[in-house]
Design an enzyme around this catalytic site. Structure first.
Site, short mmCIF file in Angstrom:
data_model
loop_
_atom_site.label_atom_id
_atom_site.label_comp_id
_atom_site.label_asym_id
_atom_site.label_seq_id
_atom_site.Cartn_x
_atom_site.Cartn_y
_atom_site.Cartn_z
CE LYS A 1 -4.27 1.74 2.08
NZ LYS A 1 -5.06 1.61 0.83
CD GLU B 1 -6.48 -3.57 -5.89
OE1 GLU B 1 -6.69 -3.61 -4.67
OE2 GLU B 1 -5.36 -3.37 -6.38
#
Length: 217
Positions: free
Chosen positions: A140, A174
């Site tokens: 991330k 996603e």
């Protein structure tokens, strides 16, 4: 909060982050988010000069100081200040920043509130940029250029949210800032594999709460 221009997290993108929801004055799934944050930091070659318990305390103290009953708390870790080169060796020490924020005036709250939108969101499969590869998807990092371009493409076509799909297989991986789950006609919840997507803390919580459901990670 001040970000120094010579922080490698700013001019090189050598940084990671995580975002935690504040719901009714409580930080949701704090330890799970911190685990992902520390995993991202390790994968990015970043070592915090503090223990996890210290970071946890800072996050909670910042959330309390922000006095937001509903909002978000975001934590960043950068390689640190030291110059404008590429090597992290010039950085004196890592930089940790924590901020609390609430939706800005005029923001479409459907995407930001726990209640969501009863009419649902319109999703658009991005074509301008491919989804992250397996290595990048698991970190991330603060490099969300791909995500920003995919979201801009979706909005330009009148959709609410962009999603990524593998161009070869067509498998959805996603959304630009969320995990994706599909409820089939057989009442099964299908979550795409996380080999090409960031492991979703909330999606994992759903899996924990519904142990009898079918999941395809």
């Amino acid at each position: 909060m001040v970000l120094a221009a010579d922080d490698h997290g700013v001019h090189r993108g050598h940084a990671v982050f995580d975002t935690l929801a504040i719901i009714e004055g409580r930080v949701y799934l704090l330890d799970a988010h911190l685990a992902r944050f520390f995993n991202s930091a390790a994968a990015a070659g970043l070592t915090l000069p503090f223990s996890r318990s210290q970071v946890r305390r800072v996050v909670l103290e910042t959330a309390a100081a922000g006095a937001a009953m509903d909002g978000s708390v975001r934590v960043w870790l950068g390689a640190g200040r030291g110059g404008y080169g590429l090597s992290a060796r010039e950085c004196r020490r890592p930089s940790l920043h924590v901020a609390v924020y609430t939706p800005a005036a005029g923001t479409d709250a459907r995407l930001l509130t726990p209640e969501g939108d009863p009419d649902g969101l319109a999703l658009y499969t991005a074509r301008s940029v491919p989804p992250p590869d397996a290595w990048a998807a698991g970190i991330k990092s603060t490099n969300y250029l791909r995500n920003a371009l995919a979201q801009a493409e979706a909005e330009a076509r009148g959709f609410d949210l962009g999603v990524f799909a593998d161009p070869e297989t067509g498998i959805v991986t996603e959304a630009v800032n969320a995990s994706v789950g599909i409820i089939t006609a057989e009442k099964e919840l299908v979550i795409p594999p996380w080999d090409r997507a960031l492991p979703g803390v909330t999606a994992q919580r759903v899996a924990d709460l519904l142990p009898s459901a079918s999941f395809f990670f």
